[in-house]
Each structure stands twice: as C-alpha cells, then as structure tokens.
Motif scaffolding. Structure first.
Motif, PDB file in Angstrom:
ATOM      1  N   ASP A  95       0.864  -1.182   0.000  1.00  0.00           N
ATOM      2  CA  ASP A  95       0.000   0.000   0.000  1.00  0.00           C
ATOM      3  C   ASP A  95       0.898   1.228   0.000  1.00  0.00           C
ATOM      4  O   ASP A  95       1.212   1.780   1.043  1.00  0.00           O
ATOM      5  N   PHE A  96       1.320   1.660  -1.206  1.00  0.00           N
ATOM      6  CA  PHE A  96       2.204   2.817  -1.277  1.00  0.00           C
ATOM      7  C   PHE A  96       2.148   3.430  -2.665  1.00  0.00           C
ATOM      8  O   PHE A  96       1.607   2.855  -3.606  1.00  0.00           O
ATOM      9  N   ALA A  97       2.727   4.623  -2.795  1.00  0.00           N
ATOM     10  CA  ALA A  97       2.767   5.337  -4.069  1.00  0.00           C
ATOM     11  C   ALA A  97       4.072   6.105  -4.165  1.00  0.00           C
ATOM     12  O   ALA A  97       4.764   6.314  -3.164  1.00  0.00           O
ATOM     13  N   GLY A  98       4.409   6.523  -5.390  1.00  0.00           N
ATOM     14  CA  GLY A  98       5.629   7.290  -5.595  1.00  0.00           C
ATOM     15  C   GLY A  98       5.919   7.443  -7.070  1.00  0.00           C
ATOM     16  O   GLY A  98       5.025   7.361  -7.913  1.00  0.00           O
ATOM     17  N   VAL A  99       7.189   7.671  -7.391  1.00  0.00           N
ATOM     18  CA  VAL A  99       7.631   7.754  -8.778  1.00  0.00           C
ATOM     19  C   VAL A  99       8.704   6.695  -8.999  1.00  0.00           C
ATOM     20  O   VAL A  99       9.403   6.297  -8.054  1.00  0.00           O
ATOM     21  N   GLN A 100       8.830   6.228 -10.249  1.00  0.00           N
ATOM     22  CA  GLN A 100       9.817   5.208 -10.546  1.00  0.00           C
ATOM     23  C   GLN A 100      10.295   5.344 -11.988  1.00  0.00           C
ATOM     24  O   GLN A 100       9.681   6.033 -12.805  1.00  0.00           O
ATOM     25  N   ALA A 101      11.404   4.661 -12.305  1.00  0.00           N
ATOM     26  CA  ALA A 101      11.967   4.690 -13.649  1.00  0.00           C
ATOM     27  C   ALA A 101      12.601   3.343 -13.961  1.00  0.00           C
ATOM     28  O   ALA A 101      13.116   2.655 -13.063  1.00  0.00           O
ATOM     29  N   THR A 102      12.549   2.968 -15.237  1.00  0.00           N
ATOM     30  CA  THR A 102      13.174   1.722 -15.686  1.00  0.00           C
ATOM     31  C   THR A 102      13.621   1.873 -17.136  1.00  0.00           C
ATOM     32  O   THR A 102      13.116   2.737 -17.863  1.00  0.00           O
ATOM     33  N   PHE A 103      14.569   1.034 -17.562  1.00  0.00           N
ATOM     34  CA  PHE A 103      15.100   1.071 -18.926  1.00  0.00           C
ATOM     35  C   PHE A 103      14.647  -0.148 -19.719  1.00  0.00           C
ATOM     36  O   PHE A 103      14.401  -1.212 -19.144  1.00  0.00           O
ATOM     37  N   PHE A 104      14.570   0.029 -21.048  1.00  0.00           N
ATOM     38  CA  PHE A 104      14.207  -1.056 -21.950  1.00  0.00           C
ATOM     39  C   PHE A 104      15.287  -1.249 -23.008  1.00  0.00           C
ATOM     40  O   PHE A 104      16.002  -0.304 -23.365  1.00  0.00           O
ATOM     41  N   GLN A 111      -4.865   1.972  -0.661  1.00  0.00           N
ATOM     42  CA  GLN A 111      -6.145   1.773   0.023  1.00  0.00           C
ATOM     43  C   GLN A 111      -6.223   2.696   1.222  1.00  0.00           C
ATOM     44  O   GLN A 111      -5.349   2.679   2.086  1.00  0.00           O
ATOM     45  N   GLU A 112      -7.260   3.520   1.262  1.00  0.00           N
ATOM     46  CA  GLU A 112      -7.431   4.458   2.362  1.00  0.00           C
ATOM     47  C   GLU A 112      -8.305   3.870   3.460  1.00  0.00           C
ATOM     48  O   GLU A 112      -9.230   3.099   3.197  1.00  0.00           O
ATOM     49  N   ALA A 113      -7.989   4.252   4.676  1.00  0.00           N
ATOM     50  CA  ALA A 113      -8.817   3.838   5.800  1.00  0.00           C
ATOM     51  C   ALA A 113     -10.148   4.581   5.746  1.00  0.00           C
ATOM     52  O   ALA A 113     -10.273   5.641   5.160  1.00  0.00           O
ATOM     53  N   ILE A 114     -11.166   4.007   6.362  1.00  0.00           N
ATOM     54  CA  ILE A 114     -12.478   4.654   6.431  1.00  0.00           C
ATOM     55  C   ILE A 114     -12.408   5.795   7.453  1.00  0.00           C
ATOM     56  O   ILE A 114     -11.870   5.620   8.545  1.00  0.00           O
ATOM     57  N   PRO A 115     -12.950   6.984   7.163  1.00  0.00           N
ATOM     58  CA  PRO A 115     -13.627   7.342   5.914  1.00  0.00           C
ATOM     59  C   PRO A 115     -12.625   7.641   4.808  1.00  0.00           C
ATOM     60  O   PRO A 115     -11.573   8.228   5.064  1.00  0.00           O
ATOM     61  N   ALA A 116     -12.941   7.246   3.616  1.00  0.00           N
ATOM     62  CA  ALA A 116     -12.030   7.409   2.496  1.00  0.00           C
ATOM     63  C   ALA A 116     -11.928   8.867   2.085  1.00  0.00           C
ATOM     64  O   ALA A 116     -12.896   9.613   2.165  1.00  0.00           O
ATOM     65  N   GLY A 117     -10.766   9.273   1.652  1.00  0.00           N
ATOM     66  CA  GLY A 117     -10.571  10.608   1.109  1.00  0.00           C
ATOM     67  C   GLY A 117     -10.732  10.585  -0.402  1.00  0.00           C
ATOM     68  O   GLY A 117     -11.492   9.785  -0.945  1.00  0.00           O
ATOM     69  N   ASN A 118     -10.029  11.430  -1.074  1.00  0.00           N
ATOM     70  CA  ASN A 118     -10.168  11.530  -2.517  1.00  0.00           C
ATOM     71  C   ASN A 118      -9.040  10.874  -3.297  1.00  0.00           C
ATOM     72  O   ASN A 118      -9.031  10.904  -4.510  1.00  0.00           O
ATOM     73  N   GLY A 119      -8.070  10.301  -2.625  1.00  0.00           N
ATOM     74  CA  GLY A 119      -7.032   9.585  -3.339  1.00  0.00           C
ATOM     75  C   GLY A 119      -5.633  10.086  -3.067  1.00  0.00           C
ATOM     76  O   GLY A 119      -5.383  10.877  -2.168  1.00  0.00           O
ATOM     77  N   VAL A 120      -4.716   9.584  -3.898  1.00  0.00           N
ATOM     78  CA  VAL A 120      -3.307   9.935  -3.820  1.00  0.00           C
ATOM     79  C   VAL A 120      -2.943  10.706  -5.086  1.00  0.00           C
ATOM     80  O   VAL A 120      -3.297  10.297  -6.189  1.00  0.00           O
ATOM     81  N   PHE A 121      -2.215  11.813  -4.917  1.00  0.00           N
ATOM     82  CA  PHE A 121      -1.905  12.694  -6.038  1.00  0.00           C
ATOM     83  C   PHE A 121      -0.395  12.810  -6.210  1.00  0.00           C
ATOM     84  O   PHE A 121       0.352  12.858  -5.225  1.00  0.00           O
ATOM     85  N   ILE A 122       0.040  12.883  -7.468  1.00  0.00           N
ATOM     86  CA  ILE A 122       1.454  13.053  -7.813  1.00  0.00           C
ATOM     87  C   ILE A 122       1.567  14.204  -8.806  1.00  0.00           C
ATOM     88  O   ILE A 122       0.738  14.340  -9.707  1.00  0.00           O
ATOM     89  N   ASP A 123       2.596  15.023  -8.640  1.00  0.00           N
ATOM     90  CA  ASP A 123       2.718  16.220  -9.477  1.00  0.00           C
ATOM     91  C   ASP A 123       4.187  16.616  -9.621  1.00  0.00           C
ATOM     92  O   ASP A 123       5.054  16.163  -8.851  1.00  0.00           O
ATOM     93  N   ASP A 124       4.449  17.455 -10.611  1.00  0.00           N
ATOM     94  CA  ASP A 124       5.749  18.113 -10.806  1.00  0.00           C
ATOM     95  C   ASP A 124       6.910  17.124 -10.867  1.00  0.00           C
ATOM     96  O   ASP A 124       7.887  17.226 -10.118  1.00  0.00           O
ATOM     97  N   LEU A 125       6.821  16.153 -11.769  1.00  0.00           N
ATOM     98  CA  LEU A 125       7.931  15.230 -11.966  1.00  0.00           C
ATOM     99  C   LEU A 125       9.089  15.928 -12.678  1.00  0.00           C
ATOM    100  O   LEU A 125       8.886  16.822 -13.500  1.00  0.00           O
TER     101      LEU A 125
END
Length: 242
Positions: free
Chosen positions: A127-136, A198-212
């Motif tokens: 249960d986590f979020a963030g930024v990531q990178a990978t090569f092909f 997954q947010e605990a009850i009561p749920a909020g509006n989510g997880v946001f990511i910006d300014d990469l």
C-alpha cells in the motif's frame, strides 16, 4: 598602474563569471519530462516527445487544491475504502540520451488526502505510491525490461513512499536517487504510480502526484575537466593584460 590593476580584476571577474554560468547550466540540467505538471491533459505524444499515458484507473485531476503547482495533477486513486485498486499509474517514454552508463535522477511531489492503511492481506500486502523509472532494450520501451544497474533486470528504481506513515494533506518530496542505464539500454520509462493504494475509512479523494522532474546527471570527472579548462582560460586572459 591603477588602470592595469582594474583591467586585470575585470578580466578575472569575467572569467569567474563564465565558470559560474557554465557550471550553473551543466549542474542545473533541463527537465526531460514532458508536461511534468500535467497541465496539458492526458494526450500522449509520439516517440521521443513524451506525453502521459494513463492506465489502471489513474486519472487526470483538475482541482487546483489537489495540485502541487498549477491546476492539474495525477490522481492515482484507490476507488474507495475497503477495496484494493490494483496499480493505477501514468507513464512517459523517452529515447533521448539513453546509453549504457548514462545516469539520471527522477523527482516529484506526492500527497494523500486520506490516511492509507498499513500493508496487509486486504491490499495484497502492499500500500504505497511514488515515482519510478526503468530502462528497456528496445526503442520506445520495446524489448526487455532491463531495470537499472542499481536494481537489476525487470526492477524499476522506486522513490521513497507515500504510505500509511505519511501525513494527510501534505505534499512530500519524492526522489529515486541517481540510477544508471544498464548495457543494451535504448529507452527509459518514468512513472507516477500507486501499488494497491487503500485508504482507511472514511475514504478521502485519493493519492496525487505532481511536478515530476527527470534530469540527466553529469559525470563528476566531466565537471572537473570543464572547471579546470575554464579557470585556465581565465588565467591565460589575466596574463595577457598584465
């Protein structure tokens, strides 16, 4: 005599100014991410131009209050409390500057608007979020997922996490740290991503990511040689006006 000393000081100051300017331009590399703040919407771009591709329920947020800067951000929401939501994400692909040994750093900002639950069986153990990178290995993210030198094949370089220990409603700086293109790398993909959020009850509006911010990292040896060359230029110029 006074005029000569003034001219000498002026030349030295000019040389140091050039050194400072060039060092600033090299160290403060340009952001390679296209539309890093999601202000242009969801349209993806052709090869080598970036453009965000949304997947697995991720959405464009257009509420300024849930954006780090500007009006928009990436919403990697959970779809409500009590239900694991998979892996919502947005990604961009680049071929620019990707050669074996090239180094990059990916940063961004993240915020959760509801308390995330601790990892457990109800969210597939994560249960986590963030930024990531990978090569092909192929052009434009085709071929094998090579991961990075630091993480090994198929494993992306992930940033610090937005998780159950993160404060609600507060933007957190995200950083993968420096990562390196492995042998055979032809393209790179960067992500804003959540893994079974997954947010605990009561749920909020989510997880946001910006300014990469994706930046190429210059080699220290290159910076040293550049600095020595410019300082040498300043010394030569100083001697000319003695």
């Amino acid at each position: 005599m006074a005029f000569r000393q003034f001219r000498r000081a002026l030349v030295c100051a000019g040389a140091l100014g050039i050194v400072s300017f060039v060092f600033g331009r090299v160290v403060s590399a340009a952001n390679l991410a296209v539309d890093p703040s999601f202000e242009l919407g969801t349209a993806s771009g052709p090869e080598n131009t970036g453009g965000w591709n949304f997947a697995n329920g991720a959405a464009l947020n257009t509420t300024p209050a849930d954006s780090h800067t500007g009006n928009n951000s990436l919403n990697v929401t959970n779809g409500g409390a009590g239900a694991a939501s998979g892996v919502p994400l947005a990604f961009e692909t680049f071929n620019i500057g990707v050669i074996a040994g090239a180094k990059f750093d990916l940063t961004g900002w993240g915020m959760t608007t509801g308390q995330l639950v601790p990892p457990g069986a109800s969210n597939n153990g994560t249960d986590f979020a963030g930024v990531q990178a990978t090569f092909f290995s192929g052009d434009n993210a085709t071929g094998a997922n090579l991961g990075t030198v630091e993480t090994g094949a198929t494993n992306a370089k992930f940033s610090n996490h937005i998780d159950s220990n993160s404060p609600v409603g507060q933007w957190i700086a995200l950083d993968t740290g420096i990562f390196t293109a492995p042998a055979g790398a032809q393209s790179i993909q960067i992500f804003g991503i959540a893994v079974f959020p997954q947010e605990a009850i009561p749920a909020g509006n989510g997880v946001f990511i910006d300014d990469l911010d994706l930046e190429a990292v210059p080699e220290p040896a290159t910076l040293s040689l550049l600095g020595l060359g410019l300082v040498g230029f300043g010394l030569v110029a100083r001697r000319r006006f003695r």
